[in-house]
Design a protein around this motif. Structure first.
Motif, mmCIF file in Angstrom:
data_model
loop_
_atom_site.group_PDB
_atom_site.id
_atom_site.type_symbol
_atom_site.label_atom_id
_atom_site.label_comp_id
_atom_site.label_asym_id
_atom_site.label_seq_id
_atom_site.Cartn_x
_atom_site.Cartn_y
_atom_site.Cartn_z
ATOM 1 N N PRO A 23 25.542 28.848 17.473
ATOM 2 C CA PRO A 23 25.398 28.716 16.108
ATOM 3 C C PRO A 23 26.165 28.916 14.688
ATOM 4 C CG PRO A 23 26.669 30.698 17.444
ATOM 5 C CD PRO A 23 26.283 29.576 18.272
ATOM 6 N N LEU A 24 25.846 28.876 12.972
ATOM 7 C CA LEU A 24 26.313 28.808 12.144
ATOM 8 C C LEU A 24 26.953 29.555 12.339
ATOM 9 C CD1 LEU A 24 22.929 27.346 9.997
ATOM 10 C CD2 LEU A 24 24.639 26.138 10.819
ATOM 11 N N THR A 25 28.356 28.750 11.842
ATOM 12 C CA THR A 25 29.323 29.694 11.264
ATOM 13 C C THR A 25 29.104 30.031 9.991
ATOM 14 O OG1 THR A 25 31.065 28.157 9.473
ATOM 15 C CG2 THR A 25 31.142 28.806 12.489
ATOM 16 N N ARG A 26 29.870 31.604 9.502
ATOM 17 C CA ARG A 26 29.464 31.541 8.639
ATOM 18 C C ARG A 26 29.445 30.329 6.830
ATOM 19 N NH1 ARG A 26 30.307 38.105 6.664
ATOM 20 N NH2 ARG A 26 29.153 39.402 8.614
ATOM 21 N N GLY A 27 30.575 29.744 7.094
ATOM 22 C CA GLY A 27 31.076 28.900 6.010
ATOM 23 C C GLY A 27 29.694 28.074 6.056
ATOM 24 N N GLN A 28 29.190 27.076 7.401
ATOM 25 C CA GLN A 28 28.229 26.111 7.987
ATOM 26 C C GLN A 28 26.780 27.114 7.065
ATOM 27 O OE1 GLN A 28 28.591 25.857 11.833
ATOM 28 N NE2 GLN A 28 29.620 23.958 11.691
ATOM 29 N N GLY A 64 26.025 35.333 0.148
ATOM 30 C CA GLY A 64 26.799 36.314 1.242
ATOM 31 C C GLY A 64 26.393 37.885 1.986
ATOM 32 N N ASP A 65 25.072 37.692 1.302
ATOM 33 C CA ASP A 65 24.715 39.337 1.570
ATOM 34 C C ASP A 65 23.509 39.192 3.204
ATOM 35 O OD1 ASP A 65 23.785 41.677 1.892
ATOM 36 O OD2 ASP A 65 21.983 41.106 -0.181
ATOM 37 N N LEU A 66 24.673 38.603 4.159
ATOM 38 C CA LEU A 66 23.927 38.402 5.617
ATOM 39 C C LEU A 66 22.878 39.618 6.477
ATOM 40 C CD1 LEU A 66 26.335 37.445 7.992
ATOM 41 C CD2 LEU A 66 24.459 35.891 6.258
ATOM 42 N N ARG A 67 23.684 41.144 5.232
ATOM 43 C CA ARG A 67 22.444 42.229 5.829
ATOM 44 C C ARG A 67 21.382 42.223 4.981
ATOM 45 N NH1 ARG A 67 24.304 48.464 4.833
ATOM 46 N NH2 ARG A 67 23.035 49.833 4.793
ATOM 47 N N ALA A 84 14.397 33.618 16.561
ATOM 48 C CA ALA A 84 15.099 32.139 15.223
ATOM 49 C C ALA A 84 15.453 31.103 16.665
ATOM 50 C CB ALA A 84 16.134 32.541 15.041
ATOM 51 N N ARG A 85 15.540 31.604 18.162
ATOM 52 C CA ARG A 85 16.290 30.317 19.557
ATOM 53 C C ARG A 85 15.742 30.589 20.281
ATOM 54 N NH1 ARG A 85 19.617 35.124 18.648
ATOM 55 N NH2 ARG A 85 21.552 35.152 19.161
ATOM 56 N N ILE A 109 16.413 26.184 8.838
ATOM 57 C CA ILE A 109 15.953 27.592 9.033
ATOM 58 C C ILE A 109 15.904 28.261 9.720
ATOM 59 C CG2 ILE A 109 13.495 28.706 8.487
ATOM 60 C CD1 ILE A 109 12.620 26.582 7.369
ATOM 61 N N GLY A 110 16.241 28.018 11.075
ATOM 62 C CA GLY A 110 16.109 28.566 12.806
ATOM 63 C C GLY A 110 16.905 29.254 13.115
ATOM 64 N N ARG A 111 18.593 28.156 12.501
ATOM 65 C CA ARG A 111 19.822 28.587 12.447
ATOM 66 C C ARG A 111 20.283 29.880 11.561
ATOM 67 N NH1 ARG A 111 23.284 23.443 13.437
ATOM 68 N NH2 ARG A 111 24.182 24.510 14.632
ATOM 69 N N LEU A 112 19.843 29.236 10.501
ATOM 70 C CA LEU A 112 20.217 30.267 9.344
ATOM 71 C C LEU A 112 19.365 31.894 9.373
ATOM 72 C CD1 LEU A 112 19.838 28.162 6.301
ATOM 73 C CD2 LEU A 112 21.599 29.154 7.204
ATOM 74 N N GLN A 113 18.380 31.932 10.401
ATOM 75 C CA GLN A 113 17.930 32.658 11.124
ATOM 76 C C GLN A 113 18.180 33.564 12.108
ATOM 77 O OE1 GLN A 113 13.161 33.189 10.810
ATOM 78 N NE2 GLN A 113 13.822 34.033 12.524
ATOM 79 N N ARG A 114 18.982 33.239 13.048
ATOM 80 C CA ARG A 114 19.526 34.022 14.004
ATOM 81 C C ARG A 114 21.286 34.482 13.612
ATOM 82 N NH1 ARG A 114 21.924 30.089 19.429
ATOM 83 N NH2 ARG A 114 23.218 31.714 19.654
ATOM 84 N N LEU A 115 21.382 33.420 12.578
ATOM 85 C CA LEU A 115 22.714 33.792 11.702
ATOM 86 C C LEU A 115 22.604 35.415 11.031
ATOM 87 C CD1 LEU A 115 25.781 33.541 11.025
ATOM 88 C CD2 LEU A 115 25.370 32.291 9.176
ATOM 89 N N ALA A 116 21.597 35.118 10.642
ATOM 90 C CA ALA A 116 21.060 37.002 9.609
ATOM 91 C C ALA A 116 20.675 37.926 10.356
ATOM 92 C CB ALA A 116 20.482 36.627 8.667
ATOM 93 N N VAL A 117 20.181 37.367 11.395
ATOM 94 C CA VAL A 117 19.809 38.699 12.966
ATOM 95 C C VAL A 117 20.916 39.123 13.741
ATOM 96 C CG1 VAL A 117 18.001 39.397 14.146
ATOM 97 C CG2 VAL A 117 17.452 37.973 12.153
ATOM 98 N N ASP A 118 20.950 38.141 14.197
ATOM 99 C CA ASP A 118 22.799 38.173 14.870
ATOM 100 C C ASP A 118 23.450 39.460 14.189
ATOM 101 O OD1 ASP A 118 21.637 37.063 16.657
ATOM 102 O OD2 ASP A 118 23.303 35.347 16.787
ATOM 103 N N ALA A 119 23.956 38.864 12.725
ATOM 104 C CA ALA A 119 24.960 40.169 12.277
ATOM 105 C C ALA A 119 24.347 41.643 11.899
ATOM 106 C CB ALA A 119 25.235 39.236 10.918
#
Length: 447
Positions: A23-28, A64-67, A84-85, A109-119
Protein backbone atom coordinates in the motif's frame (compact mmCIF):
# COMPACT_ATOMS: atom_id res chain seq x y z
CA UNK A 1 6.77 -39.77 -6.07
CA UNK A 2 3.96 -37.95 -4.32
CA UNK A 3 2.18 -35.92 -7.04
CA UNK A 4 1.00 -33.43 -4.43
CA UNK A 5 4.00 -32.49 -2.28
CA UNK A 6 3.40 -30.89 1.10
CA UNK A 7 5.30 -27.63 1.20
CA UNK A 8 7.66 -26.44 3.89
CA UNK A 9 5.88 -24.83 6.83
CA UNK A 10 5.61 -21.08 6.60
CA UNK A 11 6.92 -20.68 3.04
CA UNK A 12 3.54 -20.43 1.22
CA UNK A 13 2.25 -17.65 3.47
CA UNK A 14 5.49 -15.73 3.13
CA UNK A 15 5.48 -16.10 -0.65
CA UNK A 16 1.87 -14.99 -0.94
CA UNK A 17 2.41 -12.00 1.33
CA UNK A 18 5.46 -10.98 -0.68
CA UNK A 19 3.44 -11.15 -3.90
CA UNK A 20 0.93 -8.53 -2.80
CA UNK A 21 1.38 -4.94 -3.93
CA UNK A 22 2.44 -2.77 -1.02
CA UNK A 23 0.00 0.00 0.00
CA UNK A 24 0.98 3.63 -0.42
CA UNK A 25 2.40 5.52 2.52
CA UNK A 26 0.81 8.86 3.37
CA UNK A 27 3.84 10.65 1.97
CA UNK A 28 3.65 8.74 -1.30
CA UNK A 29 -0.09 9.38 -1.46
CA UNK A 30 0.37 13.12 -0.99
CA UNK A 31 2.84 13.24 -3.88
CA UNK A 32 0.57 11.16 -6.09
CA UNK A 33 -2.45 13.34 -5.25
CA UNK A 34 -0.54 16.41 -6.42
CA UNK A 35 -0.48 14.95 -9.94
CA UNK A 36 -4.30 15.03 -10.17
CA UNK A 37 -5.81 17.85 -12.27
CA UNK A 38 -9.19 17.59 -10.48
CA UNK A 39 -10.98 17.49 -13.81
CA UNK A 40 -14.49 18.89 -14.18
CA UNK A 41 -16.84 16.11 -15.33
CA UNK A 42 -13.90 13.81 -14.76
CA UNK A 43 -13.74 10.81 -17.09
CA UNK A 44 -12.40 8.66 -14.24
CA UNK A 45 -15.56 9.24 -12.23
CA UNK A 46 -17.73 8.39 -15.23
CA UNK A 47 -15.75 5.21 -15.88
CA UNK A 48 -16.30 3.93 -12.33
CA UNK A 49 -19.45 1.76 -12.22
CA UNK A 50 -20.23 3.17 -8.76
CA UNK A 51 -19.31 6.74 -9.81
CA UNK A 52 -16.93 7.41 -6.94
CA UNK A 53 -16.10 11.16 -7.03
CA UNK A 54 -12.44 10.53 -7.81
CA UNK A 55 -11.17 14.13 -8.08
CA UNK A 56 -12.95 15.04 -4.85
CA UNK A 57 -11.45 12.25 -2.78
CA UNK A 58 -7.99 12.73 -4.26
CA UNK A 59 -8.10 16.45 -3.47
CA UNK A 60 -8.95 15.60 0.13
CA UNK A 61 -6.02 13.18 0.30
CA UNK A 62 -3.80 15.97 -1.00
CA UNK A 63 -5.12 18.18 1.80
CA UNK A 64 -4.29 15.49 4.38
CA UNK A 65 -7.97 14.73 5.01
CA UNK A 66 -8.12 10.93 4.77
CA UNK A 67 -11.38 10.80 6.67
CA UNK A 68 -13.04 13.17 4.24
CA UNK A 69 -11.62 11.22 1.31
CA UNK A 70 -13.04 8.00 2.71
CA UNK A 71 -16.42 9.66 3.26
CA UNK A 72 -16.59 10.56 -0.43
CA UNK A 73 -15.60 7.03 -1.49
CA UNK A 74 -17.88 5.14 0.88
CA UNK A 75 -20.93 7.23 0.07
CA UNK A 76 -20.63 5.92 -3.49
CA UNK A 77 -19.24 2.47 -2.76
CA UNK A 78 -19.59 0.89 0.69
CA UNK A 79 -17.19 -1.88 -0.36
CA UNK A 80 -14.58 0.63 -1.49
CA UNK A 81 -11.83 -1.17 0.40
CA UNK A 82 -12.26 -4.46 -1.44
CA UNK A 83 -12.81 -2.75 -4.78
CA UNK A 84 -9.57 -0.82 -4.31
CA UNK A 85 -7.80 -4.18 -4.04
CA UNK A 86 -9.46 -6.18 -6.81
CA UNK A 87 -11.04 -3.72 -9.23
CA UNK A 88 -9.38 -3.63 -12.68
CA UNK A 89 -8.69 0.09 -12.35
CA UNK A 90 -6.30 -0.12 -15.30
CA UNK A 91 -9.33 -0.84 -17.51
CA UNK A 92 -11.77 1.55 -15.82
CA UNK A 93 -10.92 4.80 -14.02
CA UNK A 94 -7.17 4.78 -14.62
CA UNK A 95 -7.62 3.88 -18.29
CA UNK A 96 -9.31 7.24 -18.98
CA UNK A 97 -7.15 9.38 -16.69
CA UNK A 98 -5.95 12.45 -18.65
CA UNK A 99 -2.48 11.95 -17.20
CA UNK A 100 -2.13 8.98 -19.55
CA UNK A 101 -1.78 11.31 -22.51
CA UNK A 102 0.06 14.10 -20.69
CA UNK A 103 2.57 12.06 -18.70
CA UNK A 104 2.13 8.51 -19.92
CA UNK A 105 1.13 7.40 -16.44
CA UNK A 106 -2.33 7.57 -14.84
CA UNK A 107 -2.98 8.64 -11.27
CA UNK A 108 -2.80 5.60 -8.99
CA UNK A 109 -6.50 5.89 -8.20
CA UNK A 110 -6.96 2.39 -6.81
CA UNK A 111 -4.01 2.65 -4.42
CA UNK A 112 -5.13 6.09 -3.22
CA UNK A 113 -8.62 4.70 -2.62
CA UNK A 114 -7.21 1.81 -0.63
CA UNK A 115 -5.23 4.16 1.62
CA UNK A 116 -8.29 6.28 2.43
CA UNK A 117 -10.66 3.40 3.13
CA UNK A 118 -8.11 1.45 5.16
CA UNK A 119 -7.66 4.55 7.33
CA UNK A 120 -11.43 4.85 7.72
CA UNK A 121 -11.73 1.26 8.89
CA UNK A 122 -9.67 2.04 11.97
CA UNK A 123 -12.65 4.16 13.08
CA UNK A 124 -16.24 3.09 13.88
CA UNK A 125 -18.35 2.60 10.76
CA UNK A 126 -21.08 4.73 12.33
CA UNK A 127 -18.91 7.79 11.70
CA UNK A 128 -19.42 7.26 7.98
CA UNK A 129 -22.85 5.63 7.84
CA UNK A 130 -25.99 6.76 9.67
CA UNK A 131 -29.02 4.49 9.87
CA UNK A 132 -32.47 6.03 9.54
CA UNK A 133 -35.20 5.24 12.11
CA UNK A 134 -36.66 1.76 11.79
CA UNK A 135 -39.43 1.50 9.20
CA UNK A 136 -40.83 -1.87 10.24
CA UNK A 137 -40.24 -3.21 6.74
CA UNK A 138 -38.24 -6.39 6.18
CA UNK A 139 -36.23 -7.52 3.15
CA UNK A 140 -34.63 -10.86 2.36
CA UNK A 141 -31.27 -10.64 0.58
CA UNK A 142 -30.10 -13.99 -0.76
CA UNK A 143 -26.37 -14.16 -1.37
CA UNK A 144 -23.82 -12.30 0.75
CA UNK A 145 -21.43 -11.43 -2.05
CA UNK A 146 -20.72 -7.86 -3.21
CA UNK A 147 -24.17 -7.31 -4.72
CA UNK A 148 -26.01 -8.71 -1.71
CA UNK A 149 -23.85 -6.87 0.79
CA UNK A 150 -24.28 -3.54 -1.00
CA UNK A 151 -28.03 -4.05 -1.26
CA UNK A 152 -28.40 -5.12 2.37
CA UNK A 153 -26.28 -2.22 3.58
CA UNK A 154 -28.19 0.33 1.52
CA UNK A 155 -31.54 -0.97 2.78
CA UNK A 156 -30.38 -1.06 6.39
CA UNK A 157 -29.32 2.58 6.18
CA UNK A 158 -32.87 3.40 5.04
CA UNK A 159 -34.17 1.90 8.28
CA UNK A 160 -35.35 -1.44 6.95
CA UNK A 161 -34.55 -4.76 8.63
CA UNK A 162 -32.59 -7.11 6.40
CA UNK A 163 -31.97 -10.83 6.69
CA UNK A 164 -28.89 -11.70 4.64
CA UNK A 165 -28.90 -15.37 3.63
CA UNK A 166 -25.88 -17.24 2.30
CA UNK A 167 -25.14 -20.86 1.51
CA UNK A 168 -21.57 -20.75 2.79
CA UNK A 169 -20.28 -20.77 6.33
CA UNK A 170 -19.09 -17.16 5.93
CA UNK A 171 -20.54 -14.12 4.22
CA UNK A 172 -18.60 -12.51 1.39
CA UNK A 173 -19.31 -14.58 -1.71
CA UNK A 174 -16.44 -14.50 -4.19
CA UNK A 175 -14.74 -11.83 -2.07
CA UNK A 176 -14.25 -14.54 0.54
CA UNK A 177 -14.11 -17.69 -1.57
CA UNK A 178 -13.10 -16.75 -5.10
CA UNK A 179 -10.30 -14.17 -5.04
CA UNK A 180 -6.62 -14.88 -4.67
CA UNK A 181 -5.20 -14.61 -1.16
CA UNK A 182 -2.52 -12.12 -2.20
CA UNK A 183 -5.29 -9.69 -3.22
CA UNK A 184 -7.23 -9.99 0.02
CA UNK A 185 -4.56 -10.55 2.63
CA UNK A 186 -5.11 -10.30 6.38
CA UNK A 187 -8.68 -11.65 6.20
CA UNK A 188 -9.78 -8.37 4.63
CA UNK A 189 -13.11 -9.65 3.28
CA UNK A 190 -14.32 -10.59 6.77
CA UNK A 191 -12.92 -7.44 8.36
CA UNK A 192 -14.77 -5.28 5.83
CA UNK A 193 -18.04 -7.12 6.41
CA UNK A 194 -17.75 -6.90 10.19
CA UNK A 195 -17.04 -3.18 9.89
CA UNK A 196 -20.08 -2.55 7.69
CA UNK A 197 -22.35 -4.55 10.00
CA UNK A 198 -21.59 -2.09 12.81
CA UNK A 199 -24.28 0.20 11.39
CA UNK A 200 -26.98 -2.32 12.37
CA UNK A 201 -30.15 -3.52 10.72
CA UNK A 202 -28.68 -6.65 9.10
CA UNK A 203 -28.98 -10.21 10.41
CA UNK A 204 -26.65 -12.68 8.69
CA UNK A 205 -27.90 -16.24 8.28
CA UNK A 206 -25.28 -18.56 6.80
CA UNK A 207 -25.67 -22.18 5.72
CA UNK A 208 -28.97 -21.46 3.93
CA UNK A 209 -29.20 -22.22 0.21
CA UNK A 210 -31.95 -21.14 -2.16
CA UNK A 211 -32.62 -24.18 -4.34
CA UNK A 212 -36.35 -24.35 -5.06
CA UNK A 213 -39.22 -22.28 -6.37
CA UNK A 214 -41.07 -23.08 -3.15
CA UNK A 215 -38.35 -21.44 -1.06
CA UNK A 216 -38.50 -18.28 -3.16
CA UNK A 217 -42.29 -18.22 -2.84
CA UNK A 218 -41.93 -18.50 0.94
CA UNK A 219 -39.47 -15.60 1.00
CA UNK A 220 -41.85 -13.46 -1.05
CA UNK A 221 -44.63 -14.28 1.38
CA UNK A 222 -42.56 -13.61 4.50
CA UNK A 223 -40.74 -10.42 3.46
CA UNK A 224 -41.73 -7.13 1.91
CA UNK A 225 -39.14 -7.63 -0.85
CA UNK A 226 -36.48 -10.10 -1.98
CA UNK A 227 -33.09 -9.44 -3.57
CA UNK A 228 -31.17 -12.24 -5.29
CA UNK A 229 -27.39 -11.93 -5.38
CA UNK A 230 -26.82 -15.64 -5.80
CA UNK A 231 -23.86 -15.58 -8.16
CA UNK A 232 -23.39 -18.35 -10.70
CA UNK A 233 -22.48 -21.30 -8.52
CA UNK A 234 -21.04 -23.89 -10.89
CA UNK A 235 -18.26 -24.07 -13.47
CA UNK A 236 -18.82 -24.95 -17.11
CA UNK A 237 -17.85 -28.51 -17.98
CA UNK A 238 -14.83 -29.12 -20.22
CA UNK A 239 -16.63 -32.00 -21.90
CA UNK A 240 -13.46 -33.87 -22.84
CA UNK A 241 -12.42 -37.44 -22.05
CA UNK A 242 -10.86 -37.85 -18.64
CA UNK A 243 -12.20 -34.64 -17.10
CA UNK A 244 -13.38 -36.59 -14.04
CA UNK A 245 -9.92 -37.91 -13.19
CA UNK A 246 -8.50 -37.13 -9.76
CA UNK A 247 -6.43 -33.98 -9.94
CA UNK A 248 -8.83 -32.23 -12.33
CA UNK A 249 -10.86 -29.61 -10.49
CA UNK A 250 -12.53 -26.23 -10.76
CA UNK A 251 -10.15 -23.32 -10.26
CA UNK A 252 -12.73 -21.57 -8.05
CA UNK A 253 -12.79 -24.58 -5.73
CA UNK A 254 -8.98 -24.58 -5.60
CA UNK A 255 -8.94 -20.89 -4.65
CA UNK A 256 -11.70 -21.38 -2.09
CA UNK A 257 -9.79 -24.20 -0.44
CA UNK A 258 -6.72 -22.01 -0.28
CA UNK A 259 -8.65 -19.05 1.14
CA UNK A 260 -10.17 -21.17 3.90
CA UNK A 261 -7.01 -23.04 4.88
CA UNK A 262 -5.91 -22.36 8.45
CA UNK A 263 -2.34 -23.38 7.64
CA UNK A 264 -1.09 -22.88 4.09
CA UNK A 265 1.83 -25.21 4.69
CA UNK A 266 -0.57 -28.17 4.75
CA UNK A 267 -2.01 -27.39 1.32
CA UNK A 268 -1.05 -29.70 -1.52
CA UNK A 269 -0.33 -28.50 -5.02
CA UNK A 270 0.86 -30.36 -8.10
CA UNK A 271 4.40 -30.14 -9.36
CA UNK A 272 3.21 -29.59 -12.94
CA UNK A 273 -0.03 -27.60 -13.05
CA UNK A 274 -2.05 -26.66 -16.12
CA UNK A 275 -4.77 -24.03 -15.86
CA UNK A 276 -7.41 -23.82 -18.58
CA UNK A 277 -8.95 -20.39 -19.20
CA UNK A 278 -8.20 -16.77 -19.89
CA UNK A 279 -9.94 -14.75 -17.20
CA UNK A 280 -9.08 -13.37 -13.79
CA UNK A 281 -9.88 -16.65 -12.06
CA UNK A 282 -7.44 -18.48 -14.33
CA UNK A 283 -4.71 -15.93 -13.55
CA UNK A 284 -5.43 -16.09 -9.81
CA UNK A 285 -5.31 -19.89 -9.77
CA UNK A 286 -2.12 -20.03 -11.82
CA UNK A 287 -0.27 -17.48 -9.69
CA UNK A 288 -1.47 -19.09 -6.48
CA UNK A 289 -0.26 -22.50 -7.65
CA UNK A 290 3.15 -21.04 -8.44
CA UNK A 291 3.37 -19.26 -5.08
CA UNK A 292 2.45 -22.50 -3.33
CA UNK A 293 5.48 -24.22 -4.83
CA UNK A 294 4.46 -25.76 -8.15
CA UNK A 295 7.54 -26.29 -10.31
CA UNK A 296 5.79 -25.60 -13.63
CA UNK A 297 2.51 -23.74 -14.14
CA UNK A 298 1.11 -23.38 -17.65
CA UNK A 299 -2.00 -21.38 -18.46
CA UNK A 300 -3.59 -22.56 -21.73
CA UNK A 301 -6.10 -20.38 -23.57
CA UNK A 302 -7.89 -21.18 -26.80
CA UNK A 303 -7.59 -17.71 -28.35
CA UNK A 304 -4.97 -14.96 -28.55
CA UNK A 305 -3.87 -12.62 -25.72
CA UNK A 306 -6.12 -9.77 -26.90
CA UNK A 307 -9.20 -11.98 -26.38
CA UNK A 308 -8.37 -12.86 -22.76
CA UNK A 309 -10.79 -11.32 -20.28
CA UNK A 310 -7.92 -10.99 -17.81
CA UNK A 311 -6.40 -7.54 -18.21
CA UNK A 312 -2.91 -6.94 -19.58
CA UNK A 313 -1.85 -6.04 -16.05
CA UNK A 314 -3.12 -9.40 -14.76
CA UNK A 315 -1.37 -11.23 -17.59
CA UNK A 316 1.92 -9.46 -16.85
CA UNK A 317 1.44 -10.27 -13.16
CA UNK A 318 1.24 -13.96 -14.01
CA UNK A 319 4.31 -13.84 -16.25
CA UNK A 320 6.25 -11.98 -13.55
CA UNK A 321 5.53 -14.82 -11.13
CA UNK A 322 6.76 -17.53 -13.46
CA UNK A 323 3.51 -18.65 -15.09
CA UNK A 324 3.86 -19.72 -18.73
CA UNK A 325 0.93 -18.50 -20.85
CA UNK A 326 0.18 -20.50 -24.02
CA UNK A 327 -2.36 -19.23 -26.54
CA UNK A 328 -4.37 -20.91 -29.31
CA UNK A 329 -4.65 -24.18 -27.40
CA UNK A 330 -7.86 -25.93 -26.35
CA UNK A 331 -8.19 -29.04 -24.17
CA UNK A 332 -8.70 -32.21 -26.18
CA UNK A 333 -8.41 -34.92 -23.51
CA UNK A 334 -6.97 -35.68 -20.10
CA UNK A 335 -4.33 -38.36 -19.82
CA UNK A 336 -4.44 -40.49 -16.71
CA UNK A 337 -3.00 -43.45 -14.91
CA UNK A 338 -4.58 -45.30 -12.01
CA UNK A 339 -7.54 -42.90 -11.98
CA UNK A 340 -5.35 -39.84 -11.64
CA UNK A 341 -4.45 -37.19 -14.20
CA UNK A 342 -0.89 -37.34 -15.53
CA UNK A 343 -1.18 -35.03 -18.52
CA UNK A 344 -3.41 -33.06 -20.82
CA UNK A 345 -3.63 -33.17 -24.61
CA UNK A 346 -4.19 -29.78 -26.20
CA UNK A 347 -5.36 -29.06 -29.73
CA UNK A 348 -4.02 -26.11 -31.72
CA UNK A 349 -6.64 -23.53 -32.71
CA UNK A 350 -6.96 -20.84 -35.34
CA UNK A 351 -9.54 -18.35 -36.57
CA UNK A 352 -11.11 -19.06 -39.95
CA UNK A 353 -13.77 -16.60 -41.13
CA UNK A 354 -14.17 -15.49 -37.53
CA UNK A 355 -14.69 -19.02 -36.25
CA UNK A 356 -12.35 -20.96 -33.98
CA UNK A 357 -11.32 -24.21 -35.66
CA UNK A 358 -8.65 -26.86 -34.88
CA UNK A 359 -5.39 -26.70 -36.81
CA UNK A 360 -4.88 -30.45 -36.51
CA UNK A 361 -1.81 -30.04 -34.31
CA UNK A 362 -1.83 -31.84 -30.95
CA UNK A 363 0.54 -31.71 -28.01
CA UNK A 364 0.47 -33.34 -24.61
CA UNK A 365 1.75 -31.57 -21.53
CA UNK A 366 2.62 -33.43 -18.34
CA UNK A 367 0.26 -32.42 -15.54
CA UNK A 368 -0.51 -33.82 -12.12
CA UNK A 369 -3.09 -31.07 -11.50
CA UNK A 370 -5.45 -29.41 -13.99
CA UNK A 371 -7.53 -26.42 -12.92
CA UNK A 372 -10.59 -25.44 -14.96
CA UNK A 373 -11.38 -21.72 -15.19
CA UNK A 374 -13.58 -21.64 -18.27
CA UNK A 375 -16.50 -19.64 -16.91
CA UNK A 376 -19.39 -20.27 -14.58
CA UNK A 377 -23.10 -20.76 -15.04
CA UNK A 378 -26.18 -20.16 -12.93
CA UNK A 379 -26.84 -23.32 -10.92
CA UNK A 380 -30.50 -22.58 -10.31
CA UNK A 381 -32.72 -24.92 -12.26
CA UNK A 382 -35.59 -23.77 -10.07
CA UNK A 383 -35.43 -20.18 -11.38
CA UNK A 384 -37.61 -20.74 -14.45
CA UNK A 385 -40.09 -22.77 -12.38
CA UNK A 386 -40.35 -19.80 -10.02
CA UNK A 387 -41.34 -17.54 -12.92
CA UNK A 388 -38.05 -15.67 -13.31
CA UNK A 389 -37.31 -14.65 -16.88
CA UNK A 390 -33.91 -15.90 -18.03
CA UNK A 391 -31.68 -15.20 -21.00
CA UNK A 392 -28.40 -16.91 -21.71
CA UNK A 393 -28.79 -18.80 -18.43
CA UNK A 394 -28.95 -15.61 -16.33
CA UNK A 395 -31.74 -13.61 -14.72
CA UNK A 396 -33.34 -10.79 -16.72
CA UNK A 397 -33.62 -7.49 -14.83
CA UNK A 398 -34.44 -3.88 -15.66
CA UNK A 399 -32.20 -0.87 -14.95
CA UNK A 400 -33.14 -0.96 -11.25
CA UNK A 401 -32.54 -4.69 -10.85
CA UNK A 402 -36.24 -5.60 -10.82
CA UNK A 403 -36.91 -9.10 -12.18
CA UNK A 404 -40.00 -10.41 -13.94
CA UNK A 405 -41.44 -11.36 -10.54
CA UNK A 406 -43.18 -8.64 -8.49
CA UNK A 407 -41.25 -7.86 -5.33
CA UNK A 408 -38.07 -9.64 -6.48
CA UNK A 409 -34.86 -7.91 -7.53
CA UNK A 410 -31.50 -9.36 -8.55
CA UNK A 411 -27.94 -8.23 -9.18
CA UNK A 412 -24.33 -9.30 -9.54
CA UNK A 413 -23.03 -12.16 -11.65
CA UNK A 414 -26.40 -13.94 -11.77
CA UNK A 415 -28.03 -11.26 -13.94
CA UNK A 416 -27.78 -10.94 -17.69
CA UNK A 417 -25.66 -8.31 -19.39
CA UNK A 418 -23.06 -7.69 -16.68
CA UNK A 419 -19.28 -7.74 -16.78
CA UNK A 420 -18.82 -9.96 -13.69
CA UNK A 421 -16.89 -7.26 -11.82
CA UNK A 422 -16.98 -6.77 -8.06
CA UNK A 423 -17.49 -3.04 -8.47
CA UNK A 424 -20.36 -3.56 -10.92
CA UNK A 425 -22.02 -5.99 -8.51
CA UNK A 426 -21.83 -3.32 -5.81
CA UNK A 427 -23.58 -0.87 -8.11
CA UNK A 428 -26.28 -3.42 -8.87
CA UNK A 429 -26.89 -3.81 -5.15
CA UNK A 430 -26.94 -0.04 -4.61
CA UNK A 431 -29.48 0.60 -7.35
CA UNK A 432 -31.67 -2.30 -6.26
CA UNK A 433 -31.69 -0.99 -2.68
CA UNK A 434 -32.92 2.40 -3.89
CA UNK A 435 -35.62 0.76 -5.99
CA UNK A 436 -36.72 -1.58 -3.19
CA UNK A 437 -36.85 1.30 -0.72
CA UNK A 438 -39.04 3.35 -3.08
CA UNK A 439 -41.28 0.34 -3.65
CA UNK A 440 -41.91 -0.67 -0.06
CA UNK A 441 -42.11 2.81 1.44
CA UNK A 442 -43.70 4.81 -1.37
CA UNK A 443 -45.54 2.06 -3.27
CA UNK A 444 -43.43 3.04 -6.27
CA UNK A 445 -43.00 -0.50 -7.53
CA UNK A 446 -42.30 -1.38 -11.13
CA UNK A 447 -45.09 -3.19 -12.88
Amino acid sequence: MNPHPVLHAGSPAEAIAAAAEAPLTRGQAALEAERCLYCHEAPCEQACPTHIPVPQFIRRIGDGDLRGAAQAILAANPLGGMCARVCPTEELCEAVCVRNTQQGQPIAIGRLQRLAVDAAMTLPATIFFHRAPATGRTVAVVGAGPAGLACAHGLALKGHSVVLFDAHAKAGGLNEYGLASYKTADDFAQREIAWLLQTGGITVRTGWRLESAAQLAELRESFDAVFLGIGLGSTQALGVPGDTLDGVEDAVDFIARLRQAADLSTLKVGRQVVVIGGGMTAIDAAVQAKLLGAEQVTLAYRRGPEAMSASEVEQRWALTHGVVIRHWLAPQAMVGEGGRVTGITLAGQQLVDGRLVPTGALETLPADQVLKAIGQKLSAGWAADAGLALTGGRIVVDATGHTSLPGVWAGGDCVAGGRDLTVEAVEHGKQAALSIDACITQAACAA
